[in-house]
Scaffold this motif. Structure first.
Motif, short mmCIF file in Angstrom:
data_model
loop_
_atom_site.label_atom_id
_atom_site.label_comp_id
_atom_site.label_asym_id
_atom_site.label_seq_id
_atom_site.Cartn_x
_atom_site.Cartn_y
_atom_site.Cartn_z
N SER A 37 0.83 -1.20 0.00
CA SER A 37 0.00 0.00 0.00
C SER A 37 0.87 1.25 0.00
CB SER A 37 -0.98 -0.01 1.17
OG SER A 37 -0.28 -0.05 2.40
N HIS A 38 1.96 1.23 0.75
CA HIS A 38 2.87 2.39 0.75
C HIS A 38 3.55 2.52 -0.61
CE1 HIS A 38 5.75 5.37 2.04
NE2 HIS A 38 6.72 4.60 1.59
N ASP A 39 4.07 1.41 -1.08
CA ASP A 39 4.76 1.44 -2.38
C ASP A 39 3.80 1.82 -3.51
OD1 ASP A 39 7.07 0.70 -1.11
OD2 ASP A 39 7.05 -1.38 -1.82
N ALA A 40 2.57 1.31 -3.44
CA ALA A 40 1.61 1.60 -4.50
C ALA A 40 1.26 3.09 -4.50
CB ALA A 40 0.36 0.76 -4.33
N ALA A 41 1.03 3.65 -3.32
CA ALA A 41 0.70 5.07 -3.24
C ALA A 41 1.86 5.93 -3.72
CB ALA A 41 0.31 5.44 -1.80
N GLU A 42 3.05 5.60 -3.28
CA GLU A 42 4.25 6.36 -3.70
C GLU A 42 4.49 6.18 -5.19
OE1 GLU A 42 7.43 8.84 -3.56
OE2 GLU A 42 5.99 8.45 -1.95
N ALA A 43 4.31 4.99 -5.67
CA ALA A 43 4.53 4.73 -7.09
C ALA A 43 3.52 5.48 -7.95
CB ALA A 43 4.45 3.23 -7.37
N GLN A 44 2.29 5.57 -7.50
CA GLN A 44 1.29 6.31 -8.28
C GLN A 44 1.64 7.80 -8.36
OE1 GLN A 44 -2.56 5.38 -6.63
NE2 GLN A 44 -2.90 3.79 -8.15
N ARG A 45 2.13 8.35 -7.24
CA ARG A 45 2.54 9.76 -7.27
C ARG A 45 3.68 9.97 -8.26
NH1 ARG A 45 1.22 9.40 -1.76
NH2 ARG A 45 3.32 8.78 -1.16
N GLN A 46 4.64 9.05 -8.20
CA GLN A 46 5.78 9.16 -9.11
C GLN A 46 5.37 8.94 -10.57
OE1 GLN A 46 8.77 6.45 -7.79
NE2 GLN A 46 9.36 7.70 -6.04
N ASP A 55 4.41 0.85 -15.52
CA ASP A 55 5.43 0.26 -14.63
C ASP A 55 4.87 0.06 -13.23
OD1 ASP A 55 7.24 0.26 -16.70
OD2 ASP A 55 8.22 2.14 -16.08
N VAL A 56 4.09 1.02 -12.77
CA VAL A 56 3.50 0.91 -11.44
C VAL A 56 2.53 -0.27 -11.39
CG1 VAL A 56 1.97 2.05 -9.78
CG2 VAL A 56 3.79 3.34 -10.90
N GLN A 57 1.75 -0.43 -12.41
CA GLN A 57 0.82 -1.56 -12.45
C GLN A 57 1.58 -2.88 -12.40
OE1 GLN A 57 -1.52 -0.73 -15.96
NE2 GLN A 57 -3.25 -0.02 -14.72
N GLN A 58 2.68 -2.94 -13.14
CA GLN A 58 3.49 -4.16 -13.14
C GLN A 58 4.06 -4.45 -11.75
OE1 GLN A 58 3.83 -6.43 -15.49
NE2 GLN A 58 5.18 -7.66 -14.21
N GLU A 59 4.58 -3.42 -11.10
CA GLU A 59 5.13 -3.60 -9.75
C GLU A 59 4.03 -4.03 -8.77
OE1 GLU A 59 7.38 -0.27 -8.31
OE2 GLU A 59 8.38 -0.03 -10.24
N PHE A 60 2.88 -3.40 -8.89
CA PHE A 60 1.76 -3.75 -8.03
C PHE A 60 1.35 -5.21 -8.25
CE2 PHE A 60 -2.78 -3.90 -6.91
CZ PHE A 60 -2.70 -3.46 -5.60
N ALA A 61 1.28 -5.61 -9.48
CA ALA A 61 0.92 -7.00 -9.80
C ALA A 61 1.95 -7.97 -9.22
CB ALA A 61 0.81 -7.19 -11.31
#
Length: 131
Positions: A37-46, A55-61
């Motif tokens: 959840s932290h990484d996903a929120a930070e990744a979405q901002r970035q 890339d964020v979707q891939q990391e989240f998956a």
């Protein structure tokens, strides 16, 4: 009586190990969920600023896959421990019943035979069956 106490102690130890393993797996899952959840929120901002949504979707998956695999491992461990507890409960129940008629007959037949004086194992087995 002593055997029953040992079995109860073994069952208690298995239950404690089961609870400990389950708690450890749950703690790992909570930590992974926090990271995701932290990484996903930070990744979405970035990704919004850098245009990296794919890339964020891939990391989240990938994080979801990790969580699923850890849940599967924890579920299997819990199932294995549950099966062990079931087997131990069967052993405790069987032990509580005492010797069956067939076992008593076999023990009686052994008592009637001359045991080899040098075979301590047979003598110990006979004594344990007699108890």
């Amino acid at each position: 009586r002593e055997a029953a106490q040992r079995q109860e102690a073994l069952l208690a130890r298995c239950k404690a190990e089961f609870a400990s393993a389950l708690n450890a797996r749950e703690q790992e899952l909570l930590e992974v969920q926090k990271e995701v959840s932290h990484d996903a929120a930070e990744a979405q901002r970035q990704s919004a600023s850098l245009g990296r949504a794919a890339d964020v979707q891939q990391e989240f998956a990938e994080h979801i896959d990790v969580i699923r695999s850890r849940i599967a491992i924890a579920t299997k461990a819990a199932g294995d421990l549950h099966e062990k507890r079931h087997v131990l409960n069967k052993v405790v129940a069987q032990t509580a019943k005492g010797l069956s008629k067939a076992e008593e007959a076999m023990a009686g037949a052994w008592r009637g035979e001359d045991l080899d004086a040098e075979d301590g194992e047979e003598r110990e087995l006979l004594e344990s069956i007699s108890q």
